[in-house]
Scaffold this active site. Sequence first.
Site, PDB file in Angstrom:
ATOM      1  CB  CYS A 137      51.129  45.103  37.852  1.00 16.24           C
ATOM      2  SG  CYS A 137      50.672  44.186  36.390  1.00 16.24           S
ATOM      3  CG  HIS A 179      48.070  47.192  39.129  1.00 18.72           C
ATOM      4  ND1 HIS A 179      48.299  47.910  37.975  1.00 18.72           N
ATOM      5  CD2 HIS A 179      47.827  45.902  38.735  1.00 18.72           C
ATOM      6  CE1 HIS A 179      48.200  47.093  36.942  1.00 18.72           C
ATOM      7  NE2 HIS A 179      47.909  45.880  37.372  1.00 18.72           N
ATOM      8  CG  ASN A 223      46.448  45.661  33.844  1.00 15.79           C
ATOM      9  OD1 ASN A 223      47.495  46.282  34.013  1.00 15.79           O
ATOM     10  ND2 ASN A 223      46.212  44.485  34.419  1.00 15.79           N
TER      11      ASN A 223
HETATM   12  O1  UT7 Z   1      47.678  43.291  36.335  1.00 13.14           O
HETATM   13  C1  UT7 Z   1      48.224  42.163  36.943  1.00 13.14           C
HETATM   14  C2  UT7 Z   1      47.305  41.514  37.885  1.00 13.14           C
HETATM   15  N1  UT7 Z   1      46.166  40.975  37.172  1.00 13.14           N
HETATM   16  C3  UT7 Z   1      44.995  40.956  37.736  1.00 13.14           C
HETATM   17  O2  UT7 Z   1      44.853  41.412  38.841  1.00 13.14           O
HETATM   18  C4  UT7 Z   1      43.859  40.306  36.978  1.00 13.14           C
HETATM   19  C5  UT7 Z   1      42.857  39.708  37.920  1.00 13.14           C
HETATM   20  N2  UT7 Z   1      41.779  39.035  37.248  1.00 13.14           N
HETATM   21  C6  UT7 Z   1      40.758  39.661  36.581  1.00 13.14           C
HETATM   22  O3  UT7 Z   1      40.755  40.876  36.427  1.00 13.14           O
HETATM   23  C7  UT7 Z   1      39.602  38.824  36.111  1.00 13.14           C
HETATM   24  O4  UT7 Z   1      39.738  37.514  36.613  1.00 13.14           O
HETATM   25  C8  UT7 Z   1      39.431  38.771  34.569  1.00 13.14           C
HETATM   26  C9  UT7 Z   1      38.974  40.134  34.059  1.00 13.14           C
HETATM   27  C10 UT7 Z   1      40.745  38.379  33.926  1.00 13.14           C
HETATM   28  C11 UT7 Z   1      38.331  37.778  34.224  1.00 13.14           C
HETATM   29  O5  UT7 Z   1      37.133  38.092  34.897  1.00 13.14           O
HETATM   30  P1  UT7 Z   1      36.333  36.978  35.704  1.00 13.14           P
HETATM   31  O6  UT7 Z   1      35.145  37.615  36.252  1.00 13.14           O
HETATM   32  O7  UT7 Z   1      37.296  36.338  36.660  1.00 13.14           O
HETATM   33  O8  UT7 Z   1      35.899  36.027  34.564  1.00 13.14           O
HETATM   34  P2  UT7 Z   1      36.174  34.471  34.399  1.00 13.14           P
HETATM   35  O9  UT7 Z   1      37.557  34.225  33.929  1.00 13.14           O
HETATM   36  O10 UT7 Z   1      35.686  33.734  35.614  1.00 13.14           O
HETATM   37  O11 UT7 Z   1      35.151  34.162  33.261  1.00 13.14           O
HETATM   38  C12 UT7 Z   1      33.721  34.258  33.447  1.00 13.14           C
HETATM   39  C13 UT7 Z   1      33.065  33.972  32.113  1.00 13.14           C
HETATM   40  C14 UT7 Z   1      33.624  32.730  31.432  1.00 13.14           C
HETATM   41  O12 UT7 Z   1      32.585  32.094  30.739  1.00 13.14           O
HETATM   42  P3  UT7 Z   1      31.882  30.775  31.337  1.00 13.14           P
HETATM   43  O13 UT7 Z   1      33.011  29.794  31.553  1.00 13.14           O
HETATM   44  O14 UT7 Z   1      31.261  31.224  32.624  1.00 13.14           O
HETATM   45  O15 UT7 Z   1      30.918  30.405  30.270  1.00 13.14           O
HETATM   46  C15 UT7 Z   1      34.602  33.291  30.449  1.00 13.14           C
HETATM   47  O16 UT7 Z   1      34.836  32.467  29.346  1.00 13.14           O
HETATM   48  O17 UT7 Z   1      33.317  35.057  31.222  1.00 13.14           O
HETATM   49  C16 UT7 Z   1      33.888  34.549  30.025  1.00 13.14           C
HETATM   50  N3  UT7 Z   1      34.777  35.550  29.471  1.00 13.14           N
HETATM   51  C17 UT7 Z   1      34.380  36.484  28.609  1.00 13.14           C
HETATM   52  N4  UT7 Z   1      33.200  36.742  28.041  1.00 13.14           N
HETATM   53  C18 UT7 Z   1      33.121  37.768  27.192  1.00 13.14           C
HETATM   54  C19 UT7 Z   1      36.095  35.738  29.750  1.00 13.14           C
HETATM   55  N5  UT7 Z   1      36.570  36.774  29.044  1.00 13.14           N
HETATM   56  C20 UT7 Z   1      35.529  37.256  28.321  1.00 13.14           C
HETATM   57  C21 UT7 Z   1      35.394  38.310  27.420  1.00 13.14           C
HETATM   58  N6  UT7 Z   1      34.176  38.544  26.878  1.00 13.14           N
HETATM   59  N7  UT7 Z   1      36.412  39.124  27.085  1.00 13.14           N
END
Ligand code: UT7
Length: 327
Positions: free
Chosen positions: A113, A252, A282
């Site tokens: 990215c 980004h 993204n």
């Molecule tokens: O482009 C290259 C660089 N990449 C980035 O910069 C990405 C950086 N990271 C992110 O954008 C975020 O970490 C994500 C969007 C990937 C994830 O968001 P988050 O707020 O960090 O969520 P998380 O992984 O901590 O998950 C929180 C909860 C979890 O459930 P529990 O364990 O709290 O019950 C996940 O299972 O949200 C759940 N979850 C979802 N729920 C509904 C994760 N994905 C989804 C989904 N729909 N699509």
Amino acid sequence: MANSNFTALGMAVPEKIVPNQYFESFIDTNDEWIVSRTGIRARRHAGPEEYTSHLCVRAARDLAERSGTDLSDVDMIIVATTSPDHPMPGMACMVQYRMEMPRAGAFDIYAACAGFTYGIVIAKGLIAAGTHRKVLVIGGETLSKITDFTDRTSCVLFGDGAGAVLLEAAAPGEKGGVGMCITGAFGEGGTDLYMSGLSPKIYDHPIVCNQKIIQNGKKVFKWAVNTVTREVPRLLELNNLQLADIDWFIPHSANMRIIEAICKELDFPMEKTLQSLSEFGNTSSASIPLALHIGLRDGRVKKGDKALFFGFGGGLTYAGAVLEIGF
Ligand code: UT7
């Protein structure tokens, strides 16, 4: 040493619009979660016969048509991508052939990215060295082809698209619109965002060889916020600028909460940021030129505005550049 001007922009996205609701039929997710946790409302997915090279060629053609620029005398094409049609030939060579640019050298870079911004840094360097006068930099991706659609934490994020920009040598003695740039990497974090290849391991870390993007979202999120907030002041200092001198901050487009956290940390107004997340998801190396395209399309960005590009992503890599919009 020749300075560089930033003289044209083009873009291309696939026709197919994929709204958040699309995912609700096959994974446990919903529009509310995706919008509130990422800021993404839709993305584009390439058709079965549509690949990164097609989008890159369309973006180059769009640049030529919008700006009325003759690309036949471009002397280098740099394509940044993580999703090439194939590793060889490179995407830049395919653009060179399809766009009929007989004088151009052509190569691809793999800095995920951050790749597009790395491309700008290299283009500026080639022009400064005096060996090249007109360099086409393209960020192009068909991430939908390397997305694991069984992983709800990543499949809702990625989209397809391409953006192309032109850097041209400024006249002798002219200051030029492309300022100082920075690049950096945090290789140790390579296992937090990767795609499998020939080796079954990254360092000693065994990987799932399914040719799809695998991401530890939380770790990359924190690293991105910390890195960008640390490096933007350094980039500004190199350019003898204050944050208030920047008209458009274009990081980004990975997650709206990342952009908000950076702006909060830097005390920079969100209204002066541009993003392509809401509309295109993204798109990795394409996200910055697509965001600039949106700003130009809706009339916010004007000729002479100062933009700060900041790419970050797999590698982990990052790069920043300050540019004046020259068109
Ligand atoms: O482009 C290259 C660089 N990449 C980035 O910069 C990405 C950086 N990271 C992110 O954008 C975020 O970490 C994500 C969007 C990937 C994830 O968001 P988050 O707020 O960090 O969520 P998380 O992984 O901590 O998950 C929180 C909860 C979890 O459930 P529990 O364990 O709290 O019950 C996940 O299972 O949200 C759940 N979850 C979802 N729920 C509904 C994760 N994905 C989804 C989904 N729909 N699509």
